[in-house]
Scaffold this active site. Structure first.
Site, PDB file in Angstrom:
ATOM      1  N   ASP A  71     -23.983 -12.338  14.847  1.00 24.12           N
ATOM      2  CA  ASP A  71     -24.055 -11.526  13.629  1.00 24.12           C
ATOM      3  C   ASP A  71     -25.230 -10.554  13.763  1.00 24.12           C
ATOM      4  OD1 ASP A  71     -22.796 -12.344  10.547  1.00 24.12           O
ATOM      5  OD2 ASP A  71     -24.326 -10.764  10.670  1.00 24.12           O
ATOM      6  N   ILE A  85     -10.992 -12.191  -1.257  1.00 22.46           N
ATOM      7  CA  ILE A  85     -11.615 -13.510  -1.091  1.00 22.46           C
ATOM      8  C   ILE A  85     -13.014 -13.457  -1.697  1.00 22.46           C
ATOM      9  CG2 ILE A  85     -12.280 -15.256   0.626  1.00 22.46           C
ATOM     10  CD1 ILE A  85      -9.225 -14.587   0.609  1.00 22.46           C
ATOM     11  N   TYR A 134     -11.278   1.600   5.298  1.00 21.59           N
ATOM     12  CA  TYR A 134     -11.021   0.155   5.425  1.00 21.59           C
ATOM     13  C   TYR A 134      -9.542  -0.080   5.762  1.00 21.59           C
ATOM     14  CZ  TYR A 134     -11.492  -4.843   4.330  1.00 21.59           C
ATOM     15  OH  TYR A 134     -11.519  -6.219   4.397  1.00 21.59           O
ATOM     16  N   THR A 177     -16.298 -13.735  -1.498  1.00 23.36           N
ATOM     17  CA  THR A 177     -17.414 -13.801  -0.538  1.00 23.36           C
ATOM     18  C   THR A 177     -18.421 -12.704  -0.898  1.00 23.36           C
ATOM     19  OG1 THR A 177     -16.655 -12.125   1.028  1.00 23.36           O
ATOM     20  CG2 THR A 177     -15.726 -14.344   1.298  1.00 23.36           C
ATOM     21  N   LYS A 209      -8.135  -1.661   9.212  1.00 23.46           N
ATOM     22  CA  LYS A 209      -7.432  -2.954   9.202  1.00 23.46           C
ATOM     23  C   LYS A 209      -5.992  -2.812   9.725  1.00 23.46           C
ATOM     24  CE  LYS A 209     -10.801  -5.583   7.714  1.00 23.46           C
ATOM     25  NZ  LYS A 209     -11.435  -6.569   8.618  1.00 23.46           N
TER      26      LYS A 209
HETATM   27  P1  NAD Z   1     -19.288 -11.109   4.350  1.00 21.18           P
HETATM   28  O1  NAD Z   1     -19.986  -9.866   3.952  1.00 21.18           O
HETATM   29  O2  NAD Z   1     -19.560 -12.380   3.623  1.00 21.18           O
HETATM   30  O3  NAD Z   1     -19.510 -11.403   5.913  1.00 21.18           O
HETATM   31  C1  NAD Z   1     -19.430 -10.380   6.875  1.00 21.18           C
HETATM   32  C2  NAD Z   1     -20.402 -10.715   7.987  1.00 21.18           C
HETATM   33  O4  NAD Z   1     -20.264  -9.694   9.000  1.00 21.18           O
HETATM   34  C3  NAD Z   1     -21.879 -10.691   7.521  1.00 21.18           C
HETATM   35  O5  NAD Z   1     -22.544 -11.842   7.992  1.00 21.18           O
HETATM   36  C4  NAD Z   1     -22.433  -9.423   8.160  1.00 21.18           C
HETATM   37  O6  NAD Z   1     -23.824  -9.517   8.475  1.00 21.18           O
HETATM   38  C5  NAD Z   1     -21.567  -9.319   9.410  1.00 21.18           C
HETATM   39  N1  NAD Z   1     -21.531  -7.957   9.958  1.00 21.18           N
HETATM   40  C6  NAD Z   1     -21.271  -6.805   9.298  1.00 21.18           C
HETATM   41  N2  NAD Z   1     -21.375  -5.766  10.147  1.00 21.18           N
HETATM   42  C7  NAD Z   1     -21.670  -6.274  11.364  1.00 21.18           C
HETATM   43  C8  NAD Z   1     -21.890  -5.709  12.645  1.00 21.18           C
HETATM   44  N3  NAD Z   1     -21.866  -4.377  12.849  1.00 21.18           N
HETATM   45  N4  NAD Z   1     -22.151  -6.534  13.682  1.00 21.18           N
HETATM   46  C9  NAD Z   1     -22.226  -7.884  13.493  1.00 21.18           C
HETATM   47  N5  NAD Z   1     -22.061  -8.472  12.301  1.00 21.18           N
HETATM   48  C10 NAD Z   1     -21.767  -7.673  11.250  1.00 21.18           C
HETATM   49  O7  NAD Z   1     -17.731 -10.738   4.275  1.00 21.18           O
HETATM   50  P2  NAD Z   1     -16.396 -11.613   4.405  1.00 21.18           P
HETATM   51  O8  NAD Z   1     -15.646 -11.419   3.156  1.00 21.18           O
HETATM   52  O9  NAD Z   1     -16.677 -12.953   4.932  1.00 21.18           O
HETATM   53  O10 NAD Z   1     -15.641 -10.745   5.518  1.00 21.18           O
HETATM   54  C11 NAD Z   1     -15.316 -11.238   6.811  1.00 21.18           C
HETATM   55  C12 NAD Z   1     -14.111 -10.465   7.326  1.00 21.18           C
HETATM   56  O11 NAD Z   1     -12.990 -10.723   6.481  1.00 21.18           O
HETATM   57  C13 NAD Z   1     -14.304  -8.946   7.343  1.00 21.18           C
HETATM   58  O12 NAD Z   1     -13.705  -8.414   8.512  1.00 21.18           O
HETATM   59  C14 NAD Z   1     -13.556  -8.498   6.112  1.00 21.18           C
HETATM   60  O13 NAD Z   1     -13.104  -7.167   6.213  1.00 21.18           O
HETATM   61  C15 NAD Z   1     -12.401  -9.488   6.111  1.00 21.18           C
HETATM   62  N6  NAD Z   1     -11.754  -9.619   4.816  1.00 21.18           N
HETATM   63  C16 NAD Z   1     -12.464  -9.933   3.704  1.00 21.18           C
HETATM   64  C17 NAD Z   1     -11.810  -9.998   2.492  1.00 21.18           C
HETATM   65  C18 NAD Z   1     -12.545 -10.296   1.208  1.00 21.18           C
HETATM   66  O14 NAD Z   1     -11.982 -10.034   0.139  1.00 21.18           O
HETATM   67  N7  NAD Z   1     -13.740 -10.854   1.248  1.00 21.18           N
HETATM   68  C19 NAD Z   1     -10.445  -9.756   2.418  1.00 21.18           C
HETATM   69  C20 NAD Z   1      -9.746  -9.465   3.585  1.00 21.18           C
HETATM   70  C21 NAD Z   1     -10.411  -9.390   4.794  1.00 21.18           C
END
Ligand code: NAD
Length: 266
Positions: free
Chosen positions: A54, A206, A173, A208, A177
């Site tokens: 990360d 989700i 985004y 988060t 995706k």
């Molecule tokens: P989050 O913000 O809780 O976690 C994302 C993590 O990625 C963080 O720890 C951040 O530090 C890290 N990160 C960001 N940019 C980075 C980089 N350049 N290099 C290394 N690390 C990096 O978010 P989340 O909701 O857990 O998202 C995780 C994945 O799930 C993402 O790809 C997001 O697009 C996808 N997603 C999330 C949702 C949602 O609603 N939360 C829905 C669909 C998909």
């Protein structure tokens, strides 16, 4: 009629669960928070050695320490997925630390600002695409040779329901995706015969830290988009990703799997 039932004694069930990923090393990008952290915990509980990668180094270390304190083998590495050299070094770190790489979850991602395409800030477009799409390419680019070298394994790429649906106000985004889905299918075609399975996950919204900027009204709107009547949890996404990384998914290649509370059903 026999009153015996087939439930497995708790100790056997526990060791079966631990054997799921025993002897495997897994790399989770974006593993310090949200879905990535839930998946890191799930893989560690299944017996994998886990590398939490990360760009938030402090939280990556905290996550790895938590996994170690639960008895797992774990390590943290600072990695910026937008930077190919950083990803290459992180994959090398995983191989050097645990001897090989078998599993990867390319999960690091950012949300980007909300703005119509005709007004979308160019810098934000570049940042979101660099993280959410190029970041997945960089990860595959260095993970694949390492996993082939280990004799095979599996990869999950984190897409979204927005990997197949449009969403007003999120052009970068959505485009990134969608790109992840196409990249997943292409890499899967290339590597199926080399014993590497590559699939994508499409979560709904989700609960988060990614949604931390959504005000209560926006959050309520997001909830209303899911027939299940709520947002998903990181653990619900992690469970699907862990299944796709496990040997139970041995004939699943190049596909995109939803975990979205019914968002995409209409
Ligand atoms: P989050 O913000 O809780 O976690 C994302 C993590 O990625 C963080 O720890 C951040 O530090 C890290 N990160 C960001 N940019 C980075 C980089 N350049 N290099 C290394 N690390 C990096 O978010 P989340 O909701 O857990 O998202 C995780 C994945 O799930 C993402 O790809 C997001 O697009 C996808 N997603 C999330 C949702 C949602 O609603 N939360 C829905 C669909 C998909």
């Amino acid at each position: 009629m026999s009153t015996e039932h087939s439930s497995i004694p708790a100790t056997e069930a526990k060791s079966a669960a631990q054997a799921e990923f025993a002897g495997r090393t897994a790399l989770v990008t974006g593993g310090a928070s949200g879905i990535g952290l839930a998946l890191a915990r799930r893989l560690a509980a299944g017996g994998a050695a886990v590398v939490v990668a990360d760009y938030d180094e402090k939280n990556a270390r905290k996550a790895a320490a938590e996994l170690e304190s639960s008895g797992a083998r774990a390590a943290a590495v600072a990695m910026d997925v937008t930077d190919a050299a950083s990803v290459e070094a992180g994959v090398r770190f995983a191989v050097d630390t645990f001897g090989a790489l078998h599993l990867a979850a390319n999960n690091a991602g950012v949300a980007g600002v909300a703005s119509p395409t005709g007004e979308y800030p160019v810098e934000d477009w570049n940042r979101v695409v660099a993280t959410n799409l190029s970041g997945v390419f960089h990860s595959l680019r260095y993970e694949l040779p390492a996993i082939v070298e280990a004799g095979g394994g599996a990869i999950v790429n984190m897409s979204s329901i927005l990997g197949t649906n449009g969403f007003a106000g999120s052009p970068a985004y959505v485009a990134a995706k969608h790109g992840v889905v196409g990249l997943t299918k292409t890499a899967a075609l290339e590597y199926a015969a080399r014993n590497v399975r590559i699939n994508a996950v499409g979560p709904g919204f989700i609960d988060t830290p990614l949604l931390k900027n959504a005000d209560p009204a926006a959050r309520e709107h997001l909830v209303s988009l899911h027939p299940a009547g709520r947002l998903g949890t990181a653990e619900e996404v992690a469970e699907l990703a862990a299944f796709l990384l496990s040997d139970k998914a041995s004939f699943i290649h190049g596909s995109y799997h939803l975990v979205d509370g019914g968002f995409s059903a209409p």
